[in-house]
Enzyme design. Sequence first.
Site, PDB file in Angstrom:
ATOM      1  N   HIS A  96     -16.789  -9.135  -8.254  1.00 50.90           N
ATOM      2  CA  HIS A  96     -16.349 -10.537  -8.103  1.00 50.90           C
ATOM      3  C   HIS A  96     -16.654 -10.997  -6.681  1.00 50.90           C
ATOM      4  CE1 HIS A  96     -13.241 -10.963 -11.608  1.00 50.90           C
ATOM      5  NE2 HIS A  96     -14.399 -10.466 -12.003  1.00 50.90           N
ATOM      6  N   TYR A 140      -5.262 -17.295  -8.682  1.00 50.19           N
ATOM      7  CA  TYR A 140      -3.927 -17.203  -8.084  1.00 50.19           C
ATOM      8  C   TYR A 140      -3.369 -18.625  -8.064  1.00 50.19           C
ATOM      9  CZ  TYR A 140      -4.801 -12.489  -6.147  1.00 50.19           C
ATOM     10  OH  TYR A 140      -5.055 -11.147  -5.977  1.00 50.19           O
ATOM     11  N   PRO A 195       2.205  -6.717  -4.623  1.00 50.18           N
ATOM     12  CA  PRO A 195       0.829  -6.627  -5.129  1.00 50.18           C
ATOM     13  C   PRO A 195       0.008  -7.917  -5.015  1.00 50.18           C
ATOM     14  CG  PRO A 195       2.411  -6.589  -6.924  1.00 50.18           C
ATOM     15  CD  PRO A 195       3.193  -6.556  -5.667  1.00 50.18           C
ATOM     16  N   LYS A 234      -3.445  -4.853  -2.318  1.00 46.13           N
ATOM     17  CA  LYS A 234      -3.639  -3.858  -1.251  1.00 46.13           C
ATOM     18  C   LYS A 234      -3.120  -2.468  -1.592  1.00 46.13           C
ATOM     19  CE  LYS A 234      -5.889  -6.194   0.465  1.00 46.13           C
ATOM     20  NZ  LYS A 234      -7.289  -5.914   0.632  1.00 46.13           N
ATOM     21  N   TYR A 252      -8.613  -9.758   2.129  1.00 42.15           N
ATOM     22  CA  TYR A 252      -8.596  -9.453   0.687  1.00 42.15           C
ATOM     23  C   TYR A 252      -9.715  -8.477   0.330  1.00 42.15           C
ATOM     24  CZ  TYR A 252      -7.786 -10.323  -4.289  1.00 42.15           C
ATOM     25  OH  TYR A 252      -7.464 -10.182  -5.623  1.00 42.15           O
TER      26      TYR A 252
HETATM   27  P1  FAS Z   1       1.791   6.689  -7.052  1.00 40.70           P
HETATM   28  O1  FAS Z   1       3.190   6.176  -7.170  1.00 40.70           O
HETATM   29  O2  FAS Z   1       0.717   6.069  -7.885  1.00 40.70           O
HETATM   30  O3  FAS Z   1       1.745   8.257  -7.374  1.00 40.70           O
HETATM   31  C1  FAS Z   1       2.800   9.089  -6.920  1.00 40.70           C
HETATM   32  C2  FAS Z   1       2.829  10.288  -7.868  1.00 40.70           C
HETATM   33  O4  FAS Z   1       3.838  11.183  -7.384  1.00 40.70           O
HETATM   34  C3  FAS Z   1       3.226   9.873  -9.284  1.00 40.70           C
HETATM   35  O5  FAS Z   1       2.288  10.383 -10.212  1.00 40.70           O
HETATM   36  C4  FAS Z   1       4.621  10.470  -9.459  1.00 40.70           C
HETATM   37  O6  FAS Z   1       4.855  10.893 -10.780  1.00 40.70           O
HETATM   38  C5  FAS Z   1       4.558  11.655  -8.503  1.00 40.70           C
HETATM   39  N1  FAS Z   1       5.901  12.109  -8.090  1.00 40.70           N
HETATM   40  C6  FAS Z   1       6.980  11.341  -7.799  1.00 40.70           C
HETATM   41  N2  FAS Z   1       8.045  12.130  -7.519  1.00 40.70           N
HETATM   42  C7  FAS Z   1       7.598  13.423  -7.624  1.00 40.70           C
HETATM   43  C8  FAS Z   1       8.225  14.683  -7.468  1.00 40.70           C
HETATM   44  N3  FAS Z   1       9.527  14.785  -7.176  1.00 40.70           N
HETATM   45  N4  FAS Z   1       7.479  15.812  -7.646  1.00 40.70           N
HETATM   46  C9  FAS Z   1       6.148  15.706  -7.964  1.00 40.70           C
HETATM   47  N5  FAS Z   1       5.504  14.534  -8.152  1.00 40.70           N
HETATM   48  C10 FAS Z   1       6.229  13.411  -7.983  1.00 40.70           C
HETATM   49  N6  FAS Z   1      -0.964  -2.291  -6.596  1.00 40.70           N
HETATM   50  C11 FAS Z   1      -1.893  -3.264  -6.692  1.00 40.70           C
HETATM   51  O7  FAS Z   1      -2.765  -3.367  -5.818  1.00 40.70           O
HETATM   52  N7  FAS Z   1      -1.880  -4.139  -7.760  1.00 40.70           N
HETATM   53  C12 FAS Z   1      -0.952  -4.052  -8.774  1.00 40.70           C
HETATM   54  O8  FAS Z   1      -0.945  -4.848  -9.703  1.00 40.70           O
HETATM   55  C13 FAS Z   1       0.022  -3.041  -8.712  1.00 40.70           C
HETATM   56  N8  FAS Z   1       0.937  -2.903  -9.721  1.00 40.70           N
HETATM   57  C14 FAS Z   1       1.893  -1.921  -9.601  1.00 40.70           C
HETATM   58  C15 FAS Z   1       2.876  -1.750 -10.609  1.00 40.70           C
HETATM   59  C16 FAS Z   1       3.872  -0.772 -10.488  1.00 40.70           C
HETATM   60  C17 FAS Z   1       4.928  -0.626 -11.563  1.00 40.70           C
HETATM   61  C18 FAS Z   1       3.913   0.057  -9.342  1.00 40.70           C
HETATM   62  C19 FAS Z   1       5.011   1.092  -9.150  1.00 40.70           C
HETATM   63  C20 FAS Z   1       2.931  -0.088  -8.350  1.00 40.70           C
HETATM   64  C21 FAS Z   1       1.906  -1.068  -8.473  1.00 40.70           C
HETATM   65  N9  FAS Z   1       0.913  -1.219  -7.514  1.00 40.70           N
HETATM   66  C22 FAS Z   1      -0.029  -2.175  -7.595  1.00 40.70           C
HETATM   67  C23 FAS Z   1       0.819  -0.326  -6.393  1.00 40.70           C
HETATM   68  C24 FAS Z   1       0.165   0.935  -6.869  1.00 40.70           C
HETATM   69  O9  FAS Z   1      -1.159   0.677  -7.289  1.00 40.70           O
HETATM   70  C25 FAS Z   1       0.216   1.932  -5.749  1.00 40.70           C
HETATM   71  O10 FAS Z   1      -0.217   1.358  -4.535  1.00 40.70           O
HETATM   72  C26 FAS Z   1      -0.581   3.176  -6.034  1.00 40.70           C
HETATM   73  O11 FAS Z   1      -0.161   3.689  -7.265  1.00 40.70           O
HETATM   74  C27 FAS Z   1      -0.345   4.144  -4.881  1.00 40.70           C
HETATM   75  O12 FAS Z   1      -0.811   5.387  -5.263  1.00 40.70           O
HETATM   76  P2  FAS Z   1      -0.017   6.711  -4.811  1.00 40.70           P
HETATM   77  O13 FAS Z   1       0.284   6.632  -3.362  1.00 40.70           O
HETATM   78  O14 FAS Z   1      -0.801   7.840  -5.355  1.00 40.70           O
HETATM   79  O15 FAS Z   1       1.430   6.608  -5.509  1.00 40.70           O
HETATM   80  C1  PHB Z   2      -4.391  -6.712 -11.343  1.00 39.61           C
HETATM   81  O1  PHB Z   2      -5.440  -7.025 -11.944  1.00 39.61           O
HETATM   82  O2  PHB Z   2      -3.551  -5.906 -11.804  1.00 39.61           O
HETATM   83  C2  PHB Z   2      -4.109  -7.344 -10.006  1.00 39.61           C
HETATM   84  C3  PHB Z   2      -5.105  -8.086  -9.383  1.00 39.61           C
HETATM   85  C4  PHB Z   2      -4.837  -8.662  -8.141  1.00 39.61           C
HETATM   86  C5  PHB Z   2      -3.600  -8.495  -7.558  1.00 39.61           C
HETATM   87  C6  PHB Z   2      -2.603  -7.734  -8.192  1.00 39.61           C
HETATM   88  C7  PHB Z   2      -2.864  -7.159  -9.422  1.00 39.61           C
HETATM   89  O3  PHB Z   2      -3.325  -9.073  -6.359  1.00 39.61           O
END
Ligand code: FAS
Ligand code: PHB
Length: 383
Positions: free
Chosen positions: A72, A198, A289, A293, A378
Amino acid sequence: MRTQVVIVGAGPAGLLLSHLLGLDGIDSVLVERQTAEYVQARIRAGILEAGTVELLRDAGLGARLDVEGMEHRGIHLQWPEHRHHVDFADLIGRSVTVYGQTEVTKDLMAAREKAGRPAYYSADGVTLHDVTGKPSVTFVDSDGKARRIDADVVVGCDGFHGPSRASIPDPQVWERTYPFAWLGVLADVAPSTDELIYAWHPDGFAMHSMRSPRVSRFYLQVAPDEDIAAWSDDRIWAALSERLGVPGWTLETGPITEKSVLPMRSFVATPMRHGNLYLAGDAAHIVPPTGAKGLNLAVADVALLARALTAAVRGDDRLVDAYSETALRRVWRCTHFSWWMTSMLHRHGDDFDARLQLAQLQRTVTSEAAAKELAENYAGLPL
Ligand code: FAS
Ligand code: PHB
């Protein structure tokens, strides 16, 4: 069991760190609380910065990304009656790629399998020990067997709710919770837009994203304690059509396959190192989000830490000694940008606040300097 680096958490940060260390001949073991299927299925981020795409390609993880990723040039910023395209490629020569976190995780898991790097899934009671001396991690594995892994270094990639951050004494913590949340929606319908929209709206923020030419991803601003049962499919489509609508444009609808409420917070914990324990990704910081980032910041931490640990194994500690301070410079830049995008686009406060938001949106789409500031943040600052 003994290894060089034990990684707690096998989300994108843990999986990518294990992969990058492996490329440098450094052994690691992943310890994950959930099953691999659960981790892989979590629907989260959707946008990869230019630097993230380049890093994944250089690490041999770009094959599917290059075929299925959708490049994009920019995004659309919108308020009632107005939709403006901000073209990052024209402004700064960089673009972004739409490629869901589920796909990145799938690619990382396949690479780990292929390399045969050890990982314990469904690990219970994960506990860190002696992180300032001779670190180890204990847990009960999926067969109910008690395990201990001794390592030179422990890296907490265990997200916001994991145990690693708690192993850092007296951390300094900054937190901002927002007076709203996102209702995330996945639908089997072709996107009604070429690039992300957005939208600021008096009823609340809305976003039109996507996952493929046949799957759309949407977000709606809702109350922080919103009951998802109050949102029927019809109500979701009506709100998206209202908030995303501009004259002459129609939102295509289709079967909704997933909906969930996502809390919004900014969170930073320092330091990101304590002795032989390092934190990376959501274990150390959370961003709302809106700025896309979260995942990209986790990748940036891991790229930095992989280089630092490799240098340390080869006898040079300068990068590991500077890791926390270096990582936090980008963390705070991304924390500010995510707060800025969130504050500009979400309805909160009074009508004075609304006028300020509309003035900021108008400025951003009419001033090249303001548009470049958004584009640089961005599309991502160079890794
Ligand atoms: P993660 O949270 O992905 O991974 C951490 C891992 O550690 C998990 O697999 C967990 O099971 C494990 N863990 C936890 N406790 C543990 C323990 N006691 N023992 C062993 N393992 C354990 N970012 C965006 O840019 N756009 C979005 O739309 C967006 N939507 C999101 C929606 C949700 C519900 C959440 C929670 C986050 C969202 N994020 C989004 C942010 C997300 O993308 C994170 O930045 C990304 O998953 C970060 O990756 P990790 O640091 O690996 O953490
Ligand atoms: C998504 O596609 O999940 C998405 C895209 C842009 C954002 C957040 C989430 O800023």
